[in-house]
Scaffold this motif. Structure first.
Motif, short mmCIF file in Angstrom:
data_model
loop_
_atom_site.label_atom_id
_atom_site.label_comp_id
_atom_site.label_asym_id
_atom_site.label_seq_id
_atom_site.Cartn_x
_atom_site.Cartn_y
_atom_site.Cartn_z
N LYS A 346 0.84 -1.21 0.00
CA LYS A 346 0.00 0.00 0.00
C LYS A 346 0.87 1.26 0.00
CE LYS A 346 -4.11 -1.90 2.33
NZ LYS A 346 -5.08 -1.54 1.28
N VAL A 347 2.00 1.21 0.71
CA VAL A 347 2.91 2.37 0.73
C VAL A 347 3.44 2.65 -0.68
CG1 VAL A 347 5.16 3.20 1.55
CG2 VAL A 347 3.59 2.11 3.14
N ALA A 350 0.76 4.14 -2.82
CA ALA A 350 0.47 5.52 -2.42
C ALA A 350 1.55 6.47 -2.94
CB ALA A 350 0.35 5.62 -0.91
N THR A 351 2.82 6.04 -2.89
CA THR A 351 3.90 6.92 -3.33
C THR A 351 3.89 7.13 -4.85
OG1 THR A 351 5.36 4.97 -3.36
CG2 THR A 351 5.40 6.37 -1.39
N PHE A 362 6.03 10.43 6.36
CA PHE A 362 5.48 9.22 6.98
C PHE A 362 5.74 9.14 8.48
CE2 PHE A 362 5.75 7.49 2.58
CZ PHE A 362 4.43 7.10 2.46
N LEU A 365 2.58 8.85 10.62
CA LEU A 365 1.89 7.58 10.37
C LEU A 365 2.52 6.45 11.17
CD1 LEU A 365 -0.21 5.97 8.65
CD2 LEU A 365 1.65 5.61 7.00
N LYS A 375 -3.35 0.87 7.64
CA LYS A 375 -3.91 0.53 6.33
C LYS A 375 -5.01 1.50 5.93
CE LYS A 375 -3.09 -4.43 6.96
NZ LYS A 375 -3.76 -5.74 7.13
N CYS A 377 -5.39 4.58 6.86
CA CYS A 377 -4.82 5.89 6.51
C CYS A 377 -4.21 5.85 5.10
CB CYS A 377 -3.77 6.29 7.54
SG CYS A 377 -4.43 6.65 9.19
N LEU A 378 -3.53 4.76 4.76
CA LEU A 378 -2.93 4.65 3.42
C LEU A 378 -4.00 4.58 2.33
CD1 LEU A 378 -0.01 2.17 4.21
CD2 LEU A 378 0.20 4.59 3.62
N ASP A 379 -5.11 3.89 2.63
CA ASP A 379 -6.22 3.85 1.66
C ASP A 379 -6.78 5.26 1.43
OD1 ASP A 379 -6.04 1.13 1.31
OD2 ASP A 379 -7.45 0.66 2.92
N LEU A 381 -5.07 8.00 1.76
CA LEU A 381 -4.06 8.73 1.00
C LEU A 381 -4.20 8.46 -0.51
CD1 LEU A 381 -1.47 10.45 0.84
CD2 LEU A 381 -0.14 8.37 1.28
N PHE A 389 -5.60 12.56 4.39
CA PHE A 389 -4.72 11.57 5.03
C PHE A 389 -4.10 12.14 6.30
CE2 PHE A 389 -0.13 10.62 5.36
CZ PHE A 389 -0.18 9.30 5.77
#
Length: 537
Positions: A346-347, A350-351, A362, A365, A375, A377-379, A381, A389
């Motif tokens: 997921k990271v 997101a990047t 990060f 986080l 997870k 928070c990443l969703d 983002l 986020f």
């Protein structure tokens, strides 16, 4: 103690002790003591010799080199630094004539980088040896005992030399040994730069044999072998792109070549290449460094032993001094490197959608204590962007869902049980006892402080009395012209029996004192002008 010198035999420098050749010299260093020189032999034997016993005329080579100017002040009879520099230069010149290479670490100096392309155009490079270390004794001991020192020896032992390799024989590194992913924009900028300036290769690449039985003499033949590029992968792809278009002026590229390396050594040399070279390079990003750390994890869920092994590997790769320095500089990276594969995926996703992602982005986080919340928070983002986020992360931190010791807890009424009440009474008694002891110690401290103050005052009075006494007996300095040779004067004298002014005769006048001969015992001494006076009438 024997005299020693250097002697040239078969185009190599040897050391001769007491007329007998002892071995081939590899380097000369400054010894620990002020008058010693350390000579390192080809057999790795170390000789500690006195520079005072060096024989300038012991051999033809010593006579041909002008002897160093000796100092007038002992024990520095010879400048050891210049001595070591002179003979090391002679040894290195001899090594260069035999075709020895000066680079084995994979990171070339400024002069090497400036001349790499011109050498690349002129002639093929032959196999070279690993140079002898010129480190000091302390750094040598550290190198032998530290993890980094062991890794450096591994790289030196497996270094084959700098070779010309056909560009089509170069391949990308295995995913486990790749320090970062390919950035096509960077490849494009390198391709355009090579094409516009016709510079070709800017830095020497780092390569590794894919198997032990590859013959180095076939490296220049297209398709004869495969060399895995550990450092300079973007340059490799740019040069191969130009070669496919038919616009590459020279199909041979410079590669510092190694035998097959362990994973840690391969990652270390690749990271050093990317981190330390500055010509047209793309710096490793925060995500690149985290990805590199994840690649060398011994397991997903590491035990304490495995965690320490992992930290030692990172110390080697990132060239940190020790684990503590590694944690201080890369703590956030290491926390992210220990995330589960699901969160890490997921990271990465997101990047791809968020630009300018760094360690600071990060950090909040990673304070959240539950994976499910991370997870979520990443969703957010990926779907809603950075503002939503950051707002969600701040919400969880404010609610106390953090790993910090400052986690907020709901207050509960304090109801004491009988056992707690008993413990409270015992603790109160102990507190009163300690408080009484503390008061007693404070009183003793005040008494000691007063005594210390009194002794300091007494010491100052003693010093003042000694200074005033010295001023009475030592008169002001007069001009040397006040006295002349042969004149009878009075000179101050002090011994165990006391002090007095004695009759004496001036023998010689110096700049700051006079040499006098006392009449009482014909003794001669140098006496300052301030301790001389005219004979009282």
């Amino acid at each position: 103690m024997y005299s020693w010198c250097f002697e040239q035999c078969d185009e190599a420098l040897h050391i001769k002790i007491d007329g007998e050749v002892h071995g081939e010299v590899k380097s000369v260093k400054i010894g620990k003591k002020l008058t010693t020189i350390k000579v390192i032999l080809a057999s790795k034997e170390e000789l500690v010799l006195s520079v005072n016993l060096f024989d300038d005329n012991g051999s033809d080579i010593c006579r041909s080199m002008t002897p160093l100017k000796r100092s007038k002040v002992e024990p520095f009879c010879v400048s050891r630094t210049k001595f070591a520099e002179r003979w090391n230069k002679f040894v290195s010149n001899g090594d260069s004539e035999e075709g020895r290479s000066s680079s084995s670490s994979g990171i070339e100096s400024d002069d090497d980088r400036n001349s790499s392309y011109s050498d690349h155009q002129r002639s093929p490079c032959t196999q070279s040896d690993v140079p002898i270390s010129t480190s000091t004794d302390g750094s040598k001991r550290k190198e032998g005992n530290s993890i980094t020192g062991i890794q450096d020896r591994t790289l030196r032992d497996n270094f084959l030399g700098t070779f010309d390799v056909h560009v089509n024989n170069l391949i990308a590194p295995h995913p486990s040994r790749a320090t970062r992913t390919i950035y096509h924009e960077h490849v494009g900028s390198l391709t355009d730069s090579f094409k516009e300036n016709d510079n070709g290769q800017l830095v020497i690449m780092i390569g590794m044999l894919t198997c032990q039985d590859i013959r180095t003499e076939n490296l220049q033949k297209d398709g004869s072998t495969k060399i895995e590029i550990l450092g300079g992968n973007h340059t490799r792809q740019a040069l191969q792109s130009l070669n496919q278009r038919g616009v590459l002026t020279c199909q041979l590229v410079k590669v510092n070549l190694y035998r097959p390396l362990p994973l840690t050594a391969a990652l270390a040399i690749g990271y050093q290449h990317n981190a330390l070279l500055h010509e047209k390079r793309k710096p490793l990003s925060f995500i690149d460094k985290v990805r590199l750390m994840r690649q060398c994890r011994p397991a997903h869920n590491m035990s304490k032993t495995q965690l320490n092994e992992w930290k030692d590997m990172l110390v080697t790769i990132f060239r940190a001094k020790d684990r503590r320095k590694m944690m201080a500089g890369y703590q956030q990276h290491m926390h992210m490197a220990r995330l589960s594969d699901e969160i890490w995926t997921k990271v990465l996703r997101a990047t791809e959608k968020v630009t300018a992602v760094n360690e600071k982005f990060f950090r909040p986080l990673m304070r959240i204590d539950e994976d499910e919340k991370i997870k979520e928070c990443l969703d957010i983002l990926m779907e809603d962007g950075t503002k939503v986020f950051q707002k969600k992360v701040k919400q969880y931190i404010d609610e106390g869902c953090v790993k910090s010791k400052k986690t907020k807890q709901t207050e509960q009424p304090n109801v004491e049980t009988p056992n707690e009440r008993e413990d409270s009474i015992v603790l109160k008694r102990k507190y009163l006892t300690l408080k009484e002891k503390h008061s007693s110690l404070l009183h003793e401290f005040e008494q000691i402080a007063e005594e210390n103050k009194r002794l300091k005052e007494e010491l100052e009075n003693i010093k003042a009395a000694a200074e005033s006494k010295g001023k009475k007996r030592v008169r002001d300095s007069d001009d040397a012209n006040e006295f002349h040779v042969g004149e009878k004067i009075e000179a101050f004298w002090k011994d165990a029996d006391g002090e007095s002014w004695l009759l004496a005769k001036v023998v010689r006048l110096n700049k700051n004192d006079a040499r006098v001969q006392y009449e009482v015992d014909s003794g001669i001494a140098n006496v300052p002008f301030s301790w001389l006076r005219k004979v009282s009438k």
